[in-house]
Design a protein around this motif. Structure first.
Motif, PDB file in Angstrom:
ATOM      1  N   GLY A  72       0.811  -1.207   0.000  1.00 32.59           N
ATOM      2  CA  GLY A  72       0.000   0.000   0.000  1.00 32.59           C
ATOM      3  C   GLY A  72       0.849   1.263   0.000  1.00 32.59           C
ATOM      4  N   ALA A  73       0.178   2.386   0.093  1.00 35.63           N
ATOM      5  CA  ALA A  73       0.848   3.687   0.023  1.00 35.63           C
ATOM      6  C   ALA A  73       1.651   3.956   1.296  1.00 35.63           C
ATOM      7  CB  ALA A  73      -0.186   4.790  -0.178  1.00 35.63           C
ATOM      8  N   ASN A  74       2.939   4.252   1.125  1.00 32.81           N
ATOM      9  CA  ASN A  74       3.813   4.601   2.244  1.00 32.81           C
ATOM     10  C   ASN A  74       3.845   3.547   3.348  1.00 32.81           C
ATOM     11  OD1 ASN A  74       4.677   7.129   1.202  1.00 32.81           O
ATOM     12  ND2 ASN A  74       2.726   8.037   1.827  1.00 32.81           N
ATOM     13  N   THR A  75       3.613   2.303   2.978  1.00 37.38           N
ATOM     14  CA  THR A  75       3.635   1.210   3.950  1.00 37.38           C
ATOM     15  C   THR A  75       4.467   0.065   3.388  1.00 37.38           C
ATOM     16  OG1 THR A  75       1.398   1.797   4.694  1.00 37.38           O
ATOM     17  CG2 THR A  75       2.239  -0.356   5.365  1.00 37.38           C
ATOM     18  N   TYR A  76       5.329  -0.480   4.236  1.00 34.52           N
ATOM     19  CA  TYR A  76       6.236  -1.537   3.798  1.00 34.52           C
ATOM     20  C   TYR A  76       6.274  -2.644   4.850  1.00 34.52           C
ATOM     21  CZ  TYR A  76       7.783   2.094   0.604  1.00 34.52           C
ATOM     22  OH  TYR A  76       7.806   3.087  -0.346  1.00 34.52           O
ATOM     23  N   VAL A  77       6.491  -3.859   4.380  1.00 36.06           N
ATOM     24  CA  VAL A  77       6.711  -4.979   5.281  1.00 36.06           C
ATOM     25  C   VAL A  77       8.190  -5.349   5.234  1.00 36.06           C
ATOM     26  CG1 VAL A  77       6.015  -6.673   3.496  1.00 36.06           C
ATOM     27  CG2 VAL A  77       6.066  -7.338   5.918  1.00 36.06           C
ATOM     28  N   LEU A  78       8.797  -5.468   6.399  1.00 39.86           N
ATOM     29  CA  LEU A  78      10.206  -5.857   6.515  1.00 39.86           C
ATOM     30  C   LEU A  78      10.251  -7.357   6.771  1.00 39.86           C
ATOM     31  CD1 LEU A  78      13.235  -5.244   6.776  1.00 39.86           C
ATOM     32  CD2 LEU A  78      12.815  -4.660   9.194  1.00 39.86           C
ATOM     33  N   GLU A  79      10.660  -8.121   5.764  1.00 40.86           N
ATOM     34  CA  GLU A  79      10.662  -9.575   5.860  1.00 40.86           C
ATOM     35  C   GLU A  79      11.948 -10.062   6.517  1.00 40.86           C
ATOM     36  OE1 GLU A  79       7.741 -10.840   2.166  1.00 40.86           O
ATOM     37  OE2 GLU A  79       9.910 -11.155   1.967  1.00 40.86           O
ATOM     38  N   LEU A  80      11.801 -10.678   7.670  1.00 42.00           N
ATOM     39  CA  LEU A  80      12.941 -11.112   8.471  1.00 42.00           C
ATOM     40  C   LEU A  80      13.033 -12.639   8.560  1.00 42.00           C
ATOM     41  CD1 LEU A  80      12.548  -8.509  11.361  1.00 42.00           C
ATOM     42  CD2 LEU A  80      14.108  -8.398   9.405  1.00 42.00           C
ATOM     43  N   PHE A  81      12.382 -13.327   7.611  1.00 40.35           N
ATOM     44  CA  PHE A  81      12.306 -14.791   7.697  1.00 40.35           C
ATOM     45  C   PHE A  81      13.099 -15.491   6.599  1.00 40.35           C
ATOM     46  CE2 PHE A  81       8.383 -13.223   5.586  1.00 40.35           C
ATOM     47  CZ  PHE A  81       8.574 -13.755   4.316  1.00 40.35           C
ATOM     48  N   HIS A  82      14.108 -14.845   6.063  1.00 40.71           N
ATOM     49  CA  HIS A  82      14.857 -15.430   4.958  1.00 40.71           C
ATOM     50  C   HIS A  82      16.114 -16.168   5.400  1.00 40.71           C
ATOM     51  CE1 HIS A  82      12.374 -13.732   1.723  1.00 40.71           C
ATOM     52  NE2 HIS A  82      12.214 -12.698   2.541  1.00 40.71           N
ATOM     53  N   GLY A  83      16.278 -16.357   6.707  1.00 39.60           N
ATOM     54  CA  GLY A  83      17.380 -17.152   7.235  1.00 39.60           C
ATOM     55  C   GLY A  83      17.034 -18.622   7.284  1.00 39.60           C
ATOM     56  N   PRO A  84      17.941 -19.456   7.783  1.00 35.73           N
ATOM     57  CA  PRO A  84      17.760 -20.915   7.728  1.00 35.73           C
ATOM     58  C   PRO A  84      16.580 -21.453   8.517  1.00 35.73           C
ATOM     59  CG  PRO A  84      19.734 -20.326   8.967  1.00 35.73           C
ATOM     60  CD  PRO A  84      19.271 -19.088   8.287  1.00 35.73           C
ATOM     61  N   SER A  85      16.179 -20.809   9.607  1.00 34.12           N
ATOM     62  CA  SER A  85      15.039 -21.313  10.382  1.00 34.12           C
ATOM     63  C   SER A  85      13.734 -20.614  10.025  1.00 34.12           C
ATOM     64  CB  SER A  85      15.296 -21.168  11.891  1.00 34.12           C
ATOM     65  OG  SER A  85      15.067 -19.840  12.330  1.00 34.12           O
ATOM     66  N   LEU A  86      13.788 -19.707   9.049  1.00 34.54           N
ATOM     67  CA  LEU A  86      12.603 -19.010   8.537  1.00 34.54           C
ATOM     68  C   LEU A  86      11.954 -18.102   9.585  1.00 34.54           C
ATOM     69  CD1 LEU A  86      10.990 -22.049   6.634  1.00 34.54           C
ATOM     70  CD2 LEU A  86      12.577 -20.329   5.728  1.00 34.54           C
ATOM     71  N   ALA A  87      12.793 -17.506  10.437  1.00 30.86           N
ATOM     72  CA  ALA A  87      12.284 -16.585  11.449  1.00 30.86           C
ATOM     73  C   ALA A  87      13.340 -15.530  11.760  1.00 30.86           C
ATOM     74  CB  ALA A  87      11.914 -17.329  12.729  1.00 30.86           C
ATOM     75  N   PHE A  88      12.895 -14.391  12.269  1.00 30.73           N
ATOM     76  CA  PHE A  88      13.802 -13.283  12.566  1.00 30.73           C
ATOM     77  C   PHE A  88      14.837 -13.655  13.618  1.00 30.73           C
ATOM     78  CE2 PHE A  88      11.061 -12.800  16.174  1.00 30.73           C
ATOM     79  CZ  PHE A  88      11.730 -12.030  17.117  1.00 30.73           C
ATOM     80  N   LYS A  89      14.558 -14.708  14.391  1.00 25.26           N
ATOM     81  CA  LYS A  89      15.489 -15.122  15.444  1.00 25.26           C
ATOM     82  C   LYS A  89      16.834 -15.563  14.884  1.00 25.26           C
ATOM     83  CE  LYS A  89      12.109 -14.622  18.453  1.00 25.26           C
ATOM     84  NZ  LYS A  89      11.584 -15.631  19.341  1.00 25.26           N
ATOM     85  N   ASP A  90      16.913 -15.827  13.574  1.00 22.66           N
ATOM     86  CA  ASP A  90      18.189 -16.225  12.978  1.00 22.66           C
ATOM     87  C   ASP A  90      19.250 -15.140  13.147  1.00 22.66           C
ATOM     88  OD1 ASP A  90      17.612 -18.828  11.991  1.00 22.66           O
ATOM     89  OD2 ASP A  90      16.492 -17.952  10.335  1.00 22.66           O
ATOM     90  N   PHE A  91      18.840 -13.869  13.106  1.00 18.89           N
ATOM     91  CA  PHE A  91      19.816 -12.794  13.273  1.00 18.89           C
ATOM     92  C   PHE A  91      20.545 -12.936  14.611  1.00 18.89           C
ATOM     93  CE2 PHE A  91      17.279 -10.929   9.945  1.00 18.89           C
ATOM     94  CZ  PHE A  91      18.180 -10.152   9.230  1.00 18.89           C
ATOM     95  N   GLY A  92      19.780 -13.084  15.680  1.00 17.13           N
ATOM     96  CA  GLY A  92      20.388 -13.179  16.998  1.00 17.13           C
ATOM     97  C   GLY A  92      21.084 -14.494  17.240  1.00 17.13           C
ATOM     98  N   ALA A  93      20.455 -15.599  16.859  1.00 18.04           N
ATOM     99  CA  ALA A  93      21.004 -16.919  17.174  1.00 18.04           C
ATOM    100  C   ALA A  93      22.316 -17.180  16.444  1.00 18.04           C
ATOM    101  CB  ALA A  93      19.983 -18.003  16.843  1.00 18.04           C
ATOM    102  N   ARG A  94      22.391 -16.816  15.170  1.00 16.76           N
ATOM    103  CA  ARG A  94      23.601 -17.074  14.397  1.00 16.76           C
ATOM    104  C   ARG A  94      24.760 -16.189  14.885  1.00 16.76           C
ATOM    105  NH1 ARG A  94      23.275 -19.762   9.706  1.00 16.76           N
ATOM    106  NH2 ARG A  94      24.696 -18.405   8.543  1.00 16.76           N
TER     107      ARG A  94
END
Length: 436
Positions: A90-112
């Motif tokens: 939509g207008a001026n709205t974005y989704v930040l996808e954080l699930f592109h790591g090996p476990s498919l969740a944002f927790k990959d950033f911290g765990a790795r």
């Protein structure tokens, strides 16, 4: 980098000590004694840098005295080797996808990042490091993959029976090697309590070398700042980095605590939104000024089923316990399962976007914020997990649109292995001291 306990500002420990002890014996959480401000010129030119370059710059500001730059860069390059894209909704709205790591969740950033920091500090002649982690969903899978095969480590993951999805459970229970899972007949809060009691047990700590992989560990929090700075860089590339509002799915509040740490380091942000399910201790506090935890309630957004969020004490500490200062930057909204389904369906119908329940809640919170503030700003809501982890939540017409990643297909062919346990500390302590 020196750190203190949120319960004792006179305490001073180095980063290595904080990483391996996870939590002070006084049951506070470690926080940096000094939060550095990034160079304004770097912020102004941040769009010229890649995610790994941004991560290295942010980490260096905090950890320059901890290890040589080349070693830190190697850790960053190994840990942050996947994307975190922004997509238009939509207008001026974005989704930040954080699930592109090996476990498919944002927790990959911290765990790795954490697993590689611990491996860096581990000495061959030291006793085995026992990593304890309580999970309500995605943390366990990220930690399992982050630590799988790391020498001199043993990982014990506690998860609530019947309260994680099938794929999440398989990510916890099918690894073998140095990864062990305990299925607790209780809630996430029970799992978290068992871990915290273990860290406060001096006799157990004399016998075992314990550390945590939950977001209570400071080495989990630091890398989560990276994707906030990177999202801002991407907005600058798009010409949208004016007033920015981040809407963050919030359970144990580590994710949004990292965002607020980034804000304290100089990230330009107009507003943070804590988006929760009915486990709403923080939204209630923001409304009433009374902080009251309650037993967690099971919902579709299971990673947010946290009645007593550990990282809230960090956020209070960042703002010197000043509720008015917190209210200036943070709003909180809660949503029921029924409302979550409405959000999932609306994202699909309006934008053709399939969102996990946590992501849908973040979008709903941003929409609600927009009803209260009609000003001009750019919204970013965080997508914290791949939709395939929650197949039972979606109506059939949406579920059939979910693309199943290859690593999930291979998981479904494996058998789970977990130890059943009541939420009893003595039973958990006995497991730790006799199982190994």
């Amino acid at each position: 980098m020196k750190l203190y306990s949120t319960n004792n500002h006179r305490l001073s420990v180095d980063f290595e000590t904080a990483v391996f002890n996870s939590m002070p014996l006084d049951k506070g959480l470690f926080m940096p004694a000094h939060i550095p401000a990034l160079d304004p010129e770097f912020i102004a030119q941040i769009h010229e840098h890649t995610l790994p370059e941004i991560a290295f710059k942010v980490a260096s500001a905090l950890l320059a005295e901890v290890m040589p730059a080349d070693d830190l860069k190697q850790i960053i390059d190994e840990a942050i080797n996947f994307e975190a894209p922004l997509k238009t909704i939509g207008a001026n709205t974005y989704v930040l996808e954080l699930f592109h790591g090996p476990s498919l969740a944002f927790k990959d950033f911290g765990a790795r990042f954490m697993s590689r920091v611990m491996a860096y500090f581990l000495k061959d002649n030291q006793k085995i490091l026992d990593v304890l982690v309580a999970t309500s969903g995605d943390t366990g899978g990220a930690v399992a993959l982050g630590f799988l095969g790391v020498p001199n480590t043993r990982v014990t993951i506690l998860y609530p029976k019947g309260k994680v999805s099938e794929i999440q459970e398989l990510q916890l229970c099918t690894n073998g090697q140095n990864i062990h899972a305990i299925e607790v007949d209780g809630t996430f809060d029970d799992c978290q309590r068992l871990v915290k009691e273990a860290f406060a047990d001096e006799a157990l700590n004399d016998r075992l070398r314990l550390t945590s992989a939950n977001s209570i560990n400071i080495s989990r929090l630091i890398p989560q700042t990276f994707y906030y700075f990177n999202a801002y860089a991407e907005l600058k590339r798009l010409g949208k980095a004016g007033d920015v509002v981040f809407s963050v799915p919030s359970g144990n509040f580590g994710n949004i605590a990292a965002g607020l740490l980034a804000y304290k380091m100089g990230l330009p942000v107009k507003q943070f939104i804590a988006a929760t399910n009915v486990n709403d201790s923080v939204p209630r506090y923001l409304e009433t000024g009374v902080y009251e935890t309650r037993p967690s309630v099971q919902t579709y957004a299971n990673a947010m089923d946290v009645g007593a969020p550990s990282n809230w004490v960090r956020i209070m500490d960042l703002f010197d316990q000043d509720r008015d200062a917190i209210l200036n930057i943070l709003k909180g909204y809660r949503f029921t399962d029924e409302e979550t389904l409405v959000g999932i369906k609306a994202l699909d119908e309006q934008f053709g976007y399939v969102a996990c329940p946590h992501t849908a809640i973040a979008w709903l919170a941003f929409q609600k914020y927009g009803q209260e503030d009609s000003g001009k700003y750019t919204g970013v809501f965080l997508s914290t997990a791949h939709a395939c982890k929650f197949p039972d939540v979606f109506p059939e017409n949406i579920r059939m649109k979910i693309e199943i990643p290859e690593q999930v297909k291979s998981l479904l062919a494996k058998e789970k292995s977990a130890t059943a346990m009541k939420p009893d500390y003595e039973a958990f302590k006995n497991y730790l001291t006799t199982f190994y």
